[in-house]
Write an enzyme that holds these catalytic residues in place. Sequence first.
Site, PDB file in Angstrom:
ATOM      1  N   LYS A  92       0.819  -1.220   0.000  1.00  0.00           N
ATOM      2  CA  LYS A  92       0.000   0.000   0.000  1.00  0.00           C
ATOM      3  C   LYS A  92       0.852   1.269   0.000  1.00  0.00           C
ATOM      4  O   LYS A  92       0.442   2.303  -0.497  1.00  0.00           O
ATOM      5  CB  LYS A  92      -0.944  -0.015   1.206  1.00  0.00           C
ATOM      6  N   LYS A 141      14.373  -6.738 -36.927  1.00  0.00           N
ATOM      7  CA  LYS A 141      13.573  -5.504 -37.017  1.00  0.00           C
ATOM      8  C   LYS A 141      12.641  -5.561 -38.220  1.00  0.00           C
ATOM      9  O   LYS A 141      12.961  -6.202 -39.240  1.00  0.00           O
ATOM     10  CB  LYS A 141      14.488  -4.282 -37.147  1.00  0.00           C
ATOM     11  N   LYS A 167      18.221 -11.628 -31.163  1.00  0.00           N
ATOM     12  CA  LYS A 167      16.985 -11.793 -30.398  1.00  0.00           C
ATOM     13  C   LYS A 167      15.788 -11.317 -31.207  1.00  0.00           C
ATOM     14  O   LYS A 167      15.920 -10.442 -32.063  1.00  0.00           O
ATOM     15  CB  LYS A 167      17.071 -11.049 -29.058  1.00  0.00           C
ATOM     16  N   ASP A 168      14.647 -11.893 -30.890  1.00  0.00           N
ATOM     17  CA  ASP A 168      13.394 -11.378 -31.439  1.00  0.00           C
ATOM     18  C   ASP A 168      13.163  -9.970 -30.918  1.00  0.00           C
ATOM     19  O   ASP A 168      13.605  -9.622 -29.816  1.00  0.00           O
ATOM     20  CB  ASP A 168      12.209 -12.241 -30.960  1.00  0.00           C
ATOM     21  N   ASP A 169      12.422  -9.184 -31.682  1.00  0.00           N
ATOM     22  CA  ASP A 169      11.941  -7.927 -31.139  1.00  0.00           C
ATOM     23  C   ASP A 169      10.915  -8.302 -30.063  1.00  0.00           C
ATOM     24  O   ASP A 169      10.174  -9.286 -30.220  1.00  0.00           O
ATOM     25  CB  ASP A 169      11.273  -7.113 -32.263  1.00  0.00           C
ATOM     26  N   GLY A 349      18.282  -1.046 -34.975  1.00  0.00           N
ATOM     27  CA  GLY A 349      18.470  -0.081 -36.060  1.00  0.00           C
ATOM     28  C   GLY A 349      19.940   0.093 -36.418  1.00  0.00           C
ATOM     29  O   GLY A 349      20.287   0.230 -37.598  1.00  0.00           O
TER      30      GLY A 349
END
Length: 399
Positions: A92, A141, A167-169, A349
């Site tokens: 909390k 990409k 790696k995969d996006d 990129g």
Amino acid sequence: MSEVIATYRLFDQKGAFEKKAEGIALGLTIGSWTDLPLLEQKQLKHHKGRVLAVRETGRETAYGWEADIDIAYPAANFSADLPAILVTVFGKLSLDGAVQLMNLSFSDELARQFPGPKFGVEGIREKTGAYSRPLLMSIFKGVIGRDLAYMEEQLQAQIAGGIDIVKDDEILFDNPLTPFEERVKLGKRVIEESGKKALYAVNLSGRTSELKEKARKGIELGATAFLFNVFAYGLDVLQELAEDPEVNVPIMAHPAVSGAFTSAPHHGFSTELMLGKLVRMAGADFTLFPSPYGSVALERSAALKTAQMALEQSSFKQTFPVPSAGIHPGLVPVLFEDFGTDSIINAGGGVHGHPNGAAGGGRAFRQAVNAVISGQELTEAAKNNEDLRLALELWGTGK
Ligand code: 1AE
């Protein structure tokens, strides 16, 4: 005594912090917002949080003066899992205005309940055969809406360029054009054909209840690593995967969604706690986080502390730090300077946008790494390295 010590950053008037700290220590354990006259002494002794330290930093902020406080919570108050621990120390309280949970320190007894990485830095170096230098990683990409043939071409080019891990996006999920199982088979075949020791981290995605079975199936088909969007699922889901003996490939923790918990300057978790310490405890072999100078920049001190927590001496294997986003070959010297050899240079990129395609992008990164290792300026190395020259011409050097 088995306990967890939480370090908070509070904002208030000068001199108000002791009372506030006591309020938290009582409120998150056996107290309430009002006095509870029937609290027993025994309860107070065994279960109340203990204020260990109050340190006023002397900094004034828009939310008042700043202080860091340490509170110890007895392990008797919670079960030994991160959901129970996080609710105990920040449940909390996290809803209560300007307050940050900066760090957690676990007693050895408690830390032993967590797996840490199965492979860690050393294991990943063995798997990739890459020693004494930062590893190179790239990201598929522009794959959404494209088919397996397109992915195959991208993967071949990245590996040909000398990338250690592809790696995969994180935004590529199971889909009819490039289904999970087909991507795994494709990755295995392309890597085998290349004759290299590269890894492909396929995005392990879908419903939580299906993940373990999907991971096992992926491994049966030749998966060499998993990318995992841990902050969309929760740290305990990562831990479940990491603890499964059949999930015997490295797991890469992606930071997507973590900014919702960590990015505010006076609220939430510190980045280094989430992306450095806790993903490591829960079993991530790699942790991705925004670098201080890329397209999604993280404050430099937070990025450095994240890498430090991923690597610092502890009972767990080391998690590979992966400062990411907007990385290009011209940033290699500063990446080296800030993150050293035990880190991974990761670019999407900055690999695929190279004028000579992803293979050229990969080569440009390798040329930049070799230049730094041999103490050469990038602009000097670029004279004999065409791919690096083109990259520097396009993206420049430095931050
Ligand atoms: C902070 C994570 C970075 C990431 O996953 C990603 O896709 C980066 O892409 P680029 O290198 O910025 O193109």
